[in-house]
Design a protein around this motif. Structure first.
Motif, PDB file in Angstrom:
ATOM      1  N   LYS A  89       0.842  -1.180   0.000  1.00 17.21           N
ATOM      2  CA  LYS A  89       0.000   0.000   0.000  1.00 17.21           C
ATOM      3  C   LYS A  89       0.882   1.236   0.000  1.00 17.21           C
ATOM      4  O   LYS A  89       1.837   1.321   0.777  1.00 17.21           O
ATOM      5  N   CYS A  90       0.564   2.178  -0.893  1.00 18.41           N
ATOM      6  CA  CYS A  90       1.352   3.407  -0.963  1.00 18.41           C
ATOM      7  C   CYS A  90       0.961   4.346   0.170  1.00 18.41           C
ATOM      8  O   CYS A  90      -0.209   4.482   0.498  1.00 18.41           O
ATOM      9  N   VAL A  91       1.983   4.952   0.799  1.00 19.91           N
ATOM     10  CA  VAL A  91       1.684   5.857   1.913  1.00 19.91           C
ATOM     11  C   VAL A  91       2.007   7.314   1.568  1.00 19.91           C
ATOM     12  O   VAL A  91       2.002   8.190   2.429  1.00 19.91           O
ATOM     13  N   GLY A  94      -1.982  11.453  -0.565  1.00 23.11           N
ATOM     14  CA  GLY A  94      -2.888  11.570  -1.712  1.00 23.11           C
ATOM     15  C   GLY A  94      -2.815  10.418  -2.709  1.00 23.11           C
ATOM     16  O   GLY A  94      -3.633  10.356  -3.628  1.00 23.11           O
ATOM     17  N   CYS A  95      -1.830   9.508  -2.562  1.00 21.28           N
ATOM     18  CA  CYS A  95      -1.704   8.415  -3.528  1.00 21.28           C
ATOM     19  C   CYS A  95      -2.497   7.190  -3.065  1.00 21.28           C
ATOM     20  O   CYS A  95      -2.439   6.810  -1.903  1.00 21.28           O
ATOM     21  N   GLN A  96      -3.223   6.595  -3.988  1.00 16.12           N
ATOM     22  CA  GLN A  96      -4.045   5.428  -3.671  1.00 16.12           C
ATOM     23  C   GLN A  96      -3.397   4.132  -4.176  1.00 16.12           C
ATOM     24  O   GLN A  96      -4.037   3.095  -4.201  1.00 16.12           O
ATOM     25  N   LYS A 106       7.338  -1.318  -5.562  1.00 21.96           N
ATOM     26  CA  LYS A 106       7.244   0.004  -6.182  1.00 21.96           C
ATOM     27  C   LYS A 106       5.781   0.349  -6.468  1.00 21.96           C
ATOM     28  O   LYS A 106       5.040  -0.491  -7.011  1.00 21.96           O
ATOM     29  N   CYS A 107       5.373   1.575  -6.149  1.00 18.55           N
ATOM     30  CA  CYS A 107       3.982   1.981  -6.352  1.00 18.55           C
ATOM     31  C   CYS A 107       3.672   2.086  -7.846  1.00 18.55           C
ATOM     32  O   CYS A 107       4.410   2.725  -8.603  1.00 18.55           O
ATOM     33  N   PRO A 108       2.573   1.451  -8.307  1.00 18.22           N
ATOM     34  CA  PRO A 108       2.225   1.514  -9.729  1.00 18.22           C
ATOM     35  C   PRO A 108       1.803   2.921 -10.164  1.00 18.22           C
ATOM     36  O   PRO A 108       1.841   3.245 -11.353  1.00 18.22           O
ATOM     37  N   ALA A 109       1.434   3.766  -9.205  1.00 20.61           N
ATOM     38  CA  ALA A 109       0.976   5.113  -9.561  1.00 20.61           C
ATOM     39  C   ALA A 109       2.101   6.139  -9.483  1.00 20.61           C
ATOM     40  O   ALA A 109       2.319   6.901 -10.420  1.00 20.61           O
ATOM     41  N   CYS A 110       2.870   6.155  -8.373  1.00 22.30           N
ATOM     42  CA  CYS A 110       3.852   7.233  -8.198  1.00 22.30           C
ATOM     43  C   CYS A 110       5.291   6.721  -8.099  1.00 22.30           C
ATOM     44  O   CYS A 110       6.212   7.515  -7.884  1.00 22.30           O
ATOM     45  N   SER A 111       5.499   5.400  -8.238  1.00 24.12           N
ATOM     46  CA  SER A 111       6.826   4.783  -8.224  1.00 24.12           C
ATOM     47  C   SER A 111       7.588   4.847  -6.909  1.00 24.12           C
ATOM     48  O   SER A 111       8.744   4.446  -6.849  1.00 24.12           O
ATOM     49  N   SER A 112       6.977   5.350  -5.839  1.00 27.94           N
ATOM     50  CA  SER A 112       7.703   5.338  -4.569  1.00 27.94           C
ATOM     51  C   SER A 112       7.569   3.948  -3.938  1.00 27.94           C
ATOM     52  O   SER A 112       6.764   3.134  -4.370  1.00 27.94           O
ATOM     53  N   ILE A 113       8.385   3.670  -2.928  1.00 23.22           N
ATOM     54  CA  ILE A 113       8.350   2.359  -2.272  1.00 23.22           C
ATOM     55  C   ILE A 113       7.148   2.314  -1.325  1.00 23.22           C
ATOM     56  O   ILE A 113       6.970   3.190  -0.482  1.00 23.22           O
TER      57      ILE A 113
HETATM   58 ZN   LIG Z   1       2.035   5.901  -4.772  1.00 25.05          ZN
END
Ligand SMILES: [Zn+2]
Length: 313
Positions: A89-91, A94-96, A106-113
């Motif tokens: 889960k992205c933390v 605002g990212c879902q 890796k987050c599929p939306a914003c690429s952060s861990i």
């Molecule tokens: Zn994200």
């Protein structure tokens, strides 16, 4: 008073408080949980009839807290290494972004861990009364086989004991992880080859640990699902029990058919307050029916899960 006397007084005070048991009014909902397997409807009914007082202590609070901290740190480290599957889960604000049954952090939306989350196992479409459970992870070996993993904490001394003198793994832990194998296979439609129980030492989790594991057959997984089906049905009977004929059915269908079965399958799982009379049908019926007569008026509502509707009277 001298400081020596103060030290003595404090130490006495600590020892007393640290080991004292205190009564608690548990607010935990009375659900059918995999962690409580093997389930017995009759034992559950009896517990609701007598509503035993619960106790806690500093020790149990401490171990619970350490267990939670150990889980989150191990899960994250092992999830990061790509051989462990879980939910992410992205933390980021605002990212879902999220991934389910994945080894990619890796987050599929914003690429952060993202942050590793246990598997959220909801099988209420098959077992309406089975509580949603959280599973530590699935390990994929280099041959591509999947194993359900459960982390547990222990102490260094126990973790270092040789195979012939250890009392690990606990039977209750095996029952729990084997049930997860059957349930995860049903939910995600993948083959689970076996299970791993990983015990880490609370004081040195990075270096002192002991892992146990085994293969589980298709037949065994089927047998477990059939048992859960019965647990699910009996739980519903207990929570909606309004007349003694239901109690009689629970007695007729109870899992312990003999003391041998009880000793083998239930005695090591927290035991049962009925065990001394459960195999003497006359004494059993006398005890259960007299408790039924004097049961608390809140028998149906006591710690009832908020989402479980009350039976129509
Ligand atoms: Zn994200």
């Amino acid at each position: 008073m001298s400081i020596d006397l103060v030290l003595h007084e404090f130490s006495t005070y600590y020892s007393k408080q640290a080991n004292a048991e205190r009564e608690i009014l548990s607010t935990m909902e009375d659900k059918l949980r995999v962690s409580g397997f093997p389930y017995c409807g009759l034992r559950h009914l009896y517990k609701r009839l007598i509503q035993p007082t619960e106790y806690t202590s500093m020790g149990s609070d401490y171990y619970l807290g350490v267990g939670i901290a150990t889980h989150s740190s191990i899960q994250h480290a092992l999830g990061y290494g790509r051989q462990m599957y879980g939910n992410w889960k992205c933390v980021q604000p605002g990212c879902q972004g999220a991934r389910i049954f994945s080894n990619i952090s890796k987050c599929p939306a914003c690429s952060s861990i993202m942050v590793y989350k246990e598997f959220f196992l909801d099988l209420r479409s098959t077992f309406p009364n089975l509580a949603v459970c959280l599973l530590d992870g699935i390990f994929r070996d280099s041959k591509g086989h999947y194993y359900v993993v459960d982390y547990k904490t222990t102490n260094s001394k126990t973790a270092k004991l040789p195979a012939e003198s250890t009392y690990l793994p606990y039977l209750a832990n095996i029952a729990q992880v084997r049930a997860y194998c059957a349930l995860i296979e049903l939910r995600f439609n993948i083959e689970i080859r076996g299970w791993l129980l990983h015990y880490v030492a609370r004081d040195k989790p990075t270096h002192i640990y002991k892992t146990f594991g085994d293969i589980i057959s298709t037949k065994a997984k089927k047998r477990i699902l059939a048992k859960i089906k019965t647990y699910d049905k009996h739980y519903g009977m207990v929570m909606n029990c309004t007349d003694f004929s239901t109690v009689r059915t629970l007695i007729e269908e109870k899992p312990c058919t003999s003391r041998e079965v009880y000793d083998k399958r239930y005695a090591n799982f927290g035991g049962c307050p009925l065990s001394s009379i459960c195999f003497n049908s006359k004494r059993l019926i006398t005890e259960v029916s007299s408790q039924w007569e004097v049961k608390e008026p809140n028998f149906l509502t006591w710690r009832r899960p908020s989402k479980l509707p009350l039976p129509k009277l």
